[in-house]
Design an enzyme around this catalytic site. Structure first.
Site, PDB file in Angstrom:
ATOM      1  N   GLU A 196      32.013 -13.219  50.226  1.00  0.00           N
ATOM      2  CA  GLU A 196      32.530 -13.764  48.981  1.00  0.00           C
ATOM      3  C   GLU A 196      32.150 -15.214  48.715  1.00  0.00           C
ATOM      4  O   GLU A 196      31.994 -15.610  47.558  1.00  0.00           O
ATOM      5  CB  GLU A 196      34.065 -13.633  48.968  1.00  0.00           C
ATOM      6  N   SER A 233      29.004  26.992  25.439  1.00  0.00           N
ATOM      7  CA  SER A 233      29.150  27.375  24.031  1.00  0.00           C
ATOM      8  C   SER A 233      30.219  26.592  23.287  1.00  0.00           C
ATOM      9  O   SER A 233      30.354  26.745  22.070  1.00  0.00           O
ATOM     10  CB  SER A 233      29.440  28.873  23.924  1.00  0.00           C
TER      11      SER A 233
END
Length: 907
Positions: free
Chosen positions: A104, A380
């Site tokens: 970090e 569909s």
């Protein structure tokens, strides 16, 4: 003199101005602008610093709990209130400190709160890629930002963040700031702070017991806690862990050998078997988290102390979760434990998300959510969105619109077939959609054009892969994929008069400082009201007459569509869908999730493709109790018109068209047919019909007149002594002879003119054949008396002959016919105990159910004289309607794992 002096002065000024170089002017201007800008920036920066919040010690240690409220304003969840465990710096092992710092903020112990080297790199990155694209926040800045500031990527916020970071470093030691950071951040799996994360993931309550592998995992989690959750995404976790270990090597925290040893550890073996307690309504909360993250820049619902107002209906959510959780009380018959399922329930009127069922048997611990993240082909269910909707919207086709389903559809080297491998010729758009046939859908998209269809579908939140639409998208058979949430949003617009807005779970977010962000999306007209209503009307037929009968809800007006996908070289469907709606709710349900031994997608077991229909019908039934559900209102832009079946283009029926040959369909107002069909128009009857007995030949000579240029034939019939009219002959002449007539018999002669499609009214005449001597006449009278006695006993009413029944698949009817040769009679037809009386020698039985056995009895009943009411011997036959094979329930109707597959599509 004055003029000369003025000229010299002007020349001197002009000469003087030429002596000042232009670059000096530019430099001077730039310098002035720089000074002014500097003063301005300094003033603005000073203002931002002065207005920055104060350092509040009470806000530094713990994350803030966010409260979530349902649609009625009742709090239903508090995130981050109890799932934390504080530690002090002295509790931190060096391996964890090294992992966090290397990942970090490598110079954390060296800088004064901001890292100028990182800022320089970030400035270059932001110039190249835009402001906010690359961050330079130190651990100190992250603590400040999470504690005191909002998360927008604004210059003001960054200036205040840096200023407060400098102030924080003056008041607190590095060790205290790192302690704040590790106590505050969220690690997923319900863990706030590194101590709770170590306990949840690895079962370790003493951080000094952490291994290098475990420390690297924990150090990597805060960047994307949900994505790097090792319970859910071990592969992503391993990749992130590798990055952390490489950073630790780069910053001399460990050796390469130590990193390789840590990489070799099996991550799954490190994790706890039991997961932390679940959060209620986790599927819905994940959608809340997603919306806030996307729409409120940088906000975190788990750490920022927000008040989040949502659209949740807890009653609906609980029922959805009940259906997705195995129990003896669950009415849904899942085929096995492997099947996954997901559901979304929307408010049809406004698009609010009322419930999200993210997966079957959820543990509530932020697992993969199929409802909002599970993308697959639509099958569909795409047909109304990509094919028929655009065709109605742009071409104003009617529900009667004729489409020629004549053969497989070919595009280049690819062939698309119907799911049943049958082709039925001309049919209505309604029938094609109800039967989910692929070829008509593809032709419909072709006629509309892919460009318009793409525009229409995208207006419903339906996004195409690579931003490209192809003809296969009409049947959901390309790489385009949708989630249940997206599909529900698209279908909802059909039920809401064409108005669409993105489905939403959050209405507004309130921050601790009182600032409020409204998140409710604005509705937009995605289609005309006639398109929405006509698609809805066809989708109502898809439930009552198509493959979705299991989705029907008695007493409710429901519209919806099924859909499945297919796999290359494997029969069956890996995904099954149902999307449907009423005027109150819209529901999208999906099942699938099967894999084979190699980890490849596998088909749903037999009987499993109907599960989405049962999920829909059960949910819609439950949530619609005790509320009024109105029918869909037909707009003034739509007209109902009765047209003659088979007419192409559509034509109005004539007064002679049989009612059985008409159908009522929907048209956009102004496009309805005005021409009347001539198919069943009546021909003029024959003229001058005469019949005379010819004693020499013992025959009856019949003659008539007919004036027409058309090809006309004449059907000649006769009845003897009041018996049933019997066909004698069809002729193109205007005369004929009846030979070997019966002495003393009374003949009624009938002639009807006809062509291929029409016929005239019948014309009749009578003639009586002279009898023999009186004695013979007396004997005949005696015989007639005996016959009448037989008539009274029913002996003169013979049974029907040639009784047959045949199932007509393309019309879903049973066609029953028979012959009869006897006195005038009606026919009593009994079908599985249901009885009706007909005059004709046949009947059509509609609504035939797959797998049903039909027993049909036909009994003639005399009409006239002594025969009136006399019943003949009944005749019986049976017919079995074929079971629809599992693939017929949807099968591979559209979607395909291989978009170039030869045989795409199976309903």
């Amino acid at each position: 003199m004055a003029d000369n002096s003025q000229s010299r002065t002007a020349r001197r000024k002009q000469k003087k101005s030429k002596k000042k170089p232009i670059w000096k002017k530019i430099l001077l201007t730039v310098f002035i602008i720089f000074i002014v800008a500097g003063i301005g920036v300094g003033a603005v920066g000073t203002y931002w610093v002065v207005t920055a919040p104060e350092i509040d010690a009470s806000k530094l240690s713990d994350p803030f709990s966010s409260s979530l409220y349902d649609q009625d304003g009742n709090e239903f969840a508090v995130l981050g209130s109890e799932k934390r465990k504080k530690i002090e710096y002295d509790d931190l092992p060096q391996v964890l400190i090294d992992a966090v710092i290397a990942t970090e903020d490598a110079r954390f112990f060296e800088h004064s709160g901001i890292d100028l080297r990182r800022i320089g790199g970030a400035i270059i990155g932001n110039i190249k890629n835009g402001f906010g694209s690359e961050g330079a926040s130190t651990i100190t800045q992250q603590v400040v930002e999470k504690s005191f500031l909002s998360h927008e990527k604004e210059l003001k916020i960054k200036v205040q963040e840096q200023w407060l970071a400098l102030k924080l470093e003056q008041d607190y030691s590095k060790e205290q700031i790192l302690e704040m950071y590790l106590n505050k951040i969220f690690y997923s799996a319900g863990a706030y702070g590194v101590a709770k994360a170590a306990e949840n993931y690895f079962g370790k309550t003493d951080l000094n017991d952490l291994t290098l592998t475990e420390a690297a995992i924990l150090a990597g989690l805060p960047q994307r806690p949900t994505a790097y959750n090792p319970f859910e995404n071990p592969d992503l976790t391993k990749g992130r862990m590798d990055t952390v270990l490489s950073l630790m090597v780069r910053h001399d925290k460990i050796t390469e050998e130590q990193a390789n040893e840590a990489r070799s550890v099996d991550i799954a073996g490190l994790l706890e078997e039991s997961r932390p307690d679940s959060t209620p309504y986790e599927g819905f909360i994940q959608q809340v988290h997603k919306e806030v993250k996307e729409k409120v820049d940088g906000a975190d619902i788990y750490t920022d102390g927000l008040k989040i107002y949502t659209t949740l209906d807890t009653n609906v959510q609980e029922h959805v979760e009940f259906l997705l959780t195995d129990s003896d009380e669950n009415p849904i018959n899942y085929p096995d434990e492997e099947m996954q399922a997901a559901m979304v329930v929307l408010d049809t009127e406004n698009g609010a998300i009322r419930a999200v069922g993210g997966r079957r048997n959820s543990t509530g611990n932020r697992e993969f959510n199929y409802a909002i993240n599970g993308k697959t082909q639509a099958g569909s269910t795409a047909k109304p969105i990509v094919a028929y909707g655009p065709a109605i919207e742009y071409n104003k086709i009617s529900t009667y619109h004729q489409i020629n389903d004549d053969k497989p559809y070919e595009v280049g080297e690819h062939t698309f077939r119907n799911w049943n491998r049958k082709y039925s010729g001309w049919m209505t758009a309604r029938h094609a959609l109800v039967q989910s046939l692929n070829v008509p859908a593809l032709k419909t998209l072709e006629a509309t054009g892919t460009g318009k269809a793409k525009e229409f579908a995208e207006g419903l939140g339906y996004h195409f892969a690579d931003d490209t639409i192809s003809i296969g998208d009409a049947i959901g058979g390309t790489q385009t994929q949708v989630t249940p949430l997206q599909l529900a949003g698209s279908y909802r617009a059909f039920g809401n008069e064409g108005i669409y807005n993105e489905p939403y779970a959050v209405t507004k977010v309130e921050f601790e400082d009182g600032r409020t962000v409204e998140l409710k999306p604005e509705p937009e007209a995605a289609m005309s009201d006639y398109t929405a209503y006509m698609i809805t009307d066809m989708l109502k037929s898809a439930i009552t007459d198509g493959f979705a009968t299991a989705a029907n809800v008695p007493g409710l007006h429901v519209a919806g569509k099924t859909g499945t996908t297919n796999l290359k070289d494997v029969s069956g469907s890996p995904d099954s869908w149902f999307a449907g709606y009423t005027t109150n709710y819209t529901i999208s349900a999906w099942v699938g999730g099967y894999t084979d031994e190699d980890g490849n997608r596998a088909p749903i077991p037999d009987g499993g493709t109907t599960v989405p229909q049962y999920l829909f019908s059960n949910t819609m039934t439950e949530i619609s109790k005790e509320i009024e559900t109105a029918d869909f209102k037909k707009p003034s832009s739509v007209v109902e018109v009765r047209v003659e079946k088979g007419s192409n283009p559509a034509a109005l029926p004539s007064e002679y068209t049989p009612s059985s040959e008409t159908i009522t369909e929907l048209f956009v107002k102004g496009t309805e047919p005005t021409k009347t069909s001539e198919k069943y128009d009546e021909l003029d009857p024959v003229d001058g019909l005469e019949a005379n007995y010819n004693e020499d030949s013992n025959s009856i000579d019949i003659e008539w007149n007919y004036d027409s240029d058309e090809d006309i034939s004449f059907n000649v019939s006769a009845s003897v002594n009041g018996g049933q009219m019997q066909d004698l002959s069809s002729t193109e002449d205007t005369s004929m002879e009846i030979t070997e007539v019966e002495p003393g018999a009374a003949y009624e002669i009938q002639v009807i003119a006809s062509n291929r499609s029409m016929q005239s009214e019948p014309k009749t005449t009578n003639v009586t054949v002279p009898g023999e001597d009186e004695e013979e006449e007396e004997e005949e009278n005696e015989e007639e008396s005996e016959e009448n006695e037989e008539d009274n006993n029913g002996g003169n009413i013979p049974p029907v002959s040639g009784l047959s029944a045949q199932y007509v698949a393309d019309r879903s009817i049973i066609d029953v016919s028979w012959g009869y040769n006897g006195p005038p009679a009606t026919f009593e037809v009994s079908v599985n105990g249901q009885t009706q009386t007909v005059q004709s020698n046949g009947i059509e039985i509609s609504g035939a159910s797959p797998g049903q056995v039909y027993t049909i009895n036909v009994t003639p009943i005399g009409q006239n004289g002594a025969n009136e009411g006399v019943r003949g011997q009944p005749q019986s036959t049976e017919v079995t309607v074929p079971e629809a094979p599992e693939s017929d329930q949807e099968g591979n109707e559209g979607g395909s794992e291989n978009p170039n597959e030869e045989e795409q599509g199976q309903e």
